[in-house]
Scaffold this motif. Sequence first.
Motif, short mmCIF file in Angstrom:
data_model
loop_
_atom_site.label_atom_id
_atom_site.label_comp_id
_atom_site.label_asym_id
_atom_site.label_seq_id
_atom_site.Cartn_x
_atom_site.Cartn_y
_atom_site.Cartn_z
N ASP A 1 -10.11 -0.38 8.51
CA ASP A 1 -10.62 -0.79 7.20
C ASP A 1 -10.39 0.33 6.19
O ASP A 1 -11.27 0.65 5.39
N ASP A 2 -9.21 0.91 6.22
CA ASP A 2 -8.91 2.02 5.33
C ASP A 2 -8.99 1.61 3.86
O ASP A 2 -8.63 0.50 3.49
N LYS A 3 -9.45 2.57 3.05
CA LYS A 3 -9.50 2.37 1.61
C LYS A 3 -8.59 3.38 0.93
O LYS A 3 -8.40 4.50 1.41
N MET A 4 -8.03 2.96 -0.18
CA MET A 4 -7.27 3.88 -1.02
C MET A 4 -7.52 3.50 -2.47
O MET A 4 -7.78 2.33 -2.79
N ASP A 5 -7.46 4.50 -3.35
CA ASP A 5 -7.64 4.22 -4.77
C ASP A 5 -6.76 5.14 -5.58
O ASP A 5 -6.24 6.15 -5.08
N THR A 6 -6.57 4.80 -6.84
CA THR A 6 -5.76 5.63 -7.71
C THR A 6 -6.21 5.48 -9.16
O THR A 6 -6.55 4.40 -9.61
N LEU B 1 -3.78 10.18 -9.89
CA LEU B 1 -4.60 10.94 -8.97
C LEU B 1 -5.14 9.94 -7.95
O LEU B 1 -5.91 9.05 -8.28
N ALA B 2 -4.66 10.06 -6.70
CA ALA B 2 -4.96 9.06 -5.67
C ALA B 2 -5.83 9.66 -4.58
O ALA B 2 -5.72 10.84 -4.25
N GLY B 3 -6.68 8.83 -4.01
CA GLY B 3 -7.55 9.25 -2.92
C GLY B 3 -7.73 8.12 -1.93
O GLY B 3 -7.05 7.10 -1.99
N GLY B 4 -8.69 8.31 -1.02
CA GLY B 4 -8.95 7.28 -0.03
C GLY B 4 -9.46 7.87 1.26
O GLY B 4 -9.91 9.03 1.31
N ASP B 5 -9.39 7.08 2.32
CA ASP B 5 -9.81 7.56 3.62
C ASP B 5 -8.79 8.52 4.21
O ASP B 5 -7.60 8.48 3.86
N ASP B 6 -9.23 9.39 5.09
CA ASP B 6 -8.33 10.36 5.72
C ASP B 6 -7.16 9.64 6.38
O ASP B 6 -7.33 8.64 7.08
N GLY B 7 -5.96 10.18 6.12
CA GLY B 7 -4.77 9.66 6.76
C GLY B 7 -4.03 8.58 5.99
O GLY B 7 -2.91 8.21 6.38
N VAL B 8 -4.60 8.07 4.89
CA VAL B 8 -3.93 6.96 4.20
C VAL B 8 -2.63 7.39 3.52
O VAL B 8 -1.80 6.55 3.19
N GLY C 1 -0.57 9.64 5.01
CA GLY C 1 0.31 10.15 6.06
C GLY C 1 -0.05 11.51 6.61
O GLY C 1 0.71 12.05 7.42
N VAL C 2 -1.16 12.10 6.17
CA VAL C 2 -1.58 13.41 6.67
C VAL C 2 -2.98 13.28 7.27
O VAL C 2 -3.92 12.87 6.57
N ALA C 3 -3.11 13.62 8.52
CA ALA C 3 -4.41 13.52 9.19
C ALA C 3 -5.43 14.43 8.52
O ALA C 3 -5.13 15.55 8.10
N ASP C 4 -6.65 13.93 8.41
CA ASP C 4 -7.77 14.67 7.84
C ASP C 4 -7.59 15.02 6.36
O ASP C 4 -8.28 15.90 5.84
N LYS C 5 -6.63 14.37 5.70
CA LYS C 5 -6.42 14.59 4.27
C LYS C 5 -6.39 13.23 3.57
O LYS C 5 -6.02 12.22 4.16
N SER C 6 -6.74 13.25 2.29
CA SER C 6 -6.84 11.95 1.61
C SER C 6 -6.57 12.04 0.11
O SER C 6 -7.11 11.25 -0.66
N GLU C 7 -5.73 12.98 -0.31
CA GLU C 7 -5.47 13.11 -1.73
C GLU C 7 -3.96 13.21 -1.99
O GLU C 7 -3.22 13.81 -1.21
N ALA C 8 -3.53 12.60 -3.09
CA ALA C 8 -2.14 12.68 -3.53
C ALA C 8 -2.13 12.60 -5.05
O ALA C 8 -3.01 12.00 -5.67
N SER C 9 -1.13 13.23 -5.67
CA SER C 9 -1.06 13.22 -7.13
C SER C 9 0.40 13.22 -7.58
O SER C 9 1.28 13.72 -6.87
N THR C 10 0.65 12.66 -8.75
CA THR C 10 1.99 12.69 -9.35
C THR C 10 1.86 12.92 -10.85
O THR C 10 0.88 12.51 -11.47
N VAL C 11 2.86 13.58 -11.40
CA VAL C 11 2.99 13.74 -12.85
C VAL C 11 4.44 13.43 -13.20
O VAL C 11 5.36 13.98 -12.57
N GLY D 1 0.81 -1.22 0.00
CA GLY D 1 0.00 0.00 0.00
C GLY D 1 0.83 1.26 0.00
O GLY D 1 2.04 1.25 -0.07
N ASP D 2 0.14 2.38 0.05
CA ASP D 2 0.77 3.70 0.04
C ASP D 2 -0.01 4.59 1.00
O ASP D 2 -1.12 5.02 0.69
N PRO D 3 0.47 4.86 2.24
CA PRO D 3 1.81 4.51 2.68
C PRO D 3 1.96 3.03 2.95
O PRO D 3 0.98 2.31 3.13
#
Length: 338
Positions: A285-290, A311-318, A320-330, A217-219
């Motif tokens: 039961d955290d979820k993450m998607d991309t 473009l990645a999302g999921g449950d808050d904290g997945v 590594g940032v509390a109350d956040k759930s988005e990450a992106s790369t190009v 997973g990520d993280p």
Amino acid sequence: MKKTILASAIAAATFSGAALAQESNLPTVYGNIQYALTHDNVDGGSSDIAHNDNGSTIGLKHDHEIAPGVTGFFKIELDGIDADDKSKGRGRIKLDEAYIGVKSDSFGQVWVGSDDSLYESTIDRIVNYYEVAARNIGGSYTTGEGDLIQYMTPSFGGLKLGAAVQINGDGDSQSNGKSYPYQLAAIYSVDALTLAFAMDSNDGDTGYSSGSSETVGDPAVNVKNNENTYGVRVAYAADAFGASLEYQTRKDAYDIVGVQGTYTLGKNVFALSYELAEADGVSGDDKMDTIALQALHNLSDNMYVYVEGNLAGGDDGVYGVADKSEASTVSVGATYYF
């Protein structure tokens, strides 16, 4: 000095003559240099840009006829070249693949050594498709890629069966002691359709071959257990269009589903995929998607360039940032291979 030059010239000429005489028995030298410029951003967290070697390798391979209908083969491939940074090039090259084997249309193929595992090559294809795969989600299976004995049957009306076992001895410093993790696979292909099933006993540790502890997973989440991993894949490949669906499950680890489509238009290849992972007793039961997108252009038979994004999302904290759930790369990259 002149004597040295002359001696070298004579030696070179002698070697060249011998090489020409045995040209048909020479191994094939192959390799590639890969560069990628990547920007990675975590909502509420880090934002980084880096220019990296993206997996440059060099290798040798060879095969020969042992007997009529029976072929022996070998391959050795080195990576870790770090082609982006001269200061890192010394002493960092490491083994990626090394194996020997025999194959025949009558009994199939058996090979021994370090190679992609049977489960990985059969099921876990989406994450391995992409060049950078910065936020893609790989499967949860732990049999490593070293000390493997692998076997694949010939095709029986489109059906192939495979088996692999990793031999971990008492003295192997990175293993969990003596163990024999194994993998089984069945692949059925008819026309443009492929159906595949595989399992991994997970009795070993990826650290045995990769030098790192088992994570997913990520993280990355530590998921050490010996529950079996099961995976299925359905794929369709036409002339220009391809599609695949993957499902992987492992108790007390992750359930992962992924779908991908590809389209080839002349020298251009486009890919789009979606992957979803749900933790099973790892950390709630955290979820993450991309969502992953790639556009690749073949400049020639030996060079291509690409743009790739996640473009990645999921449950808050997945991420590594509390109350956040988005990450992106190009990523923008180029590869030259021969």
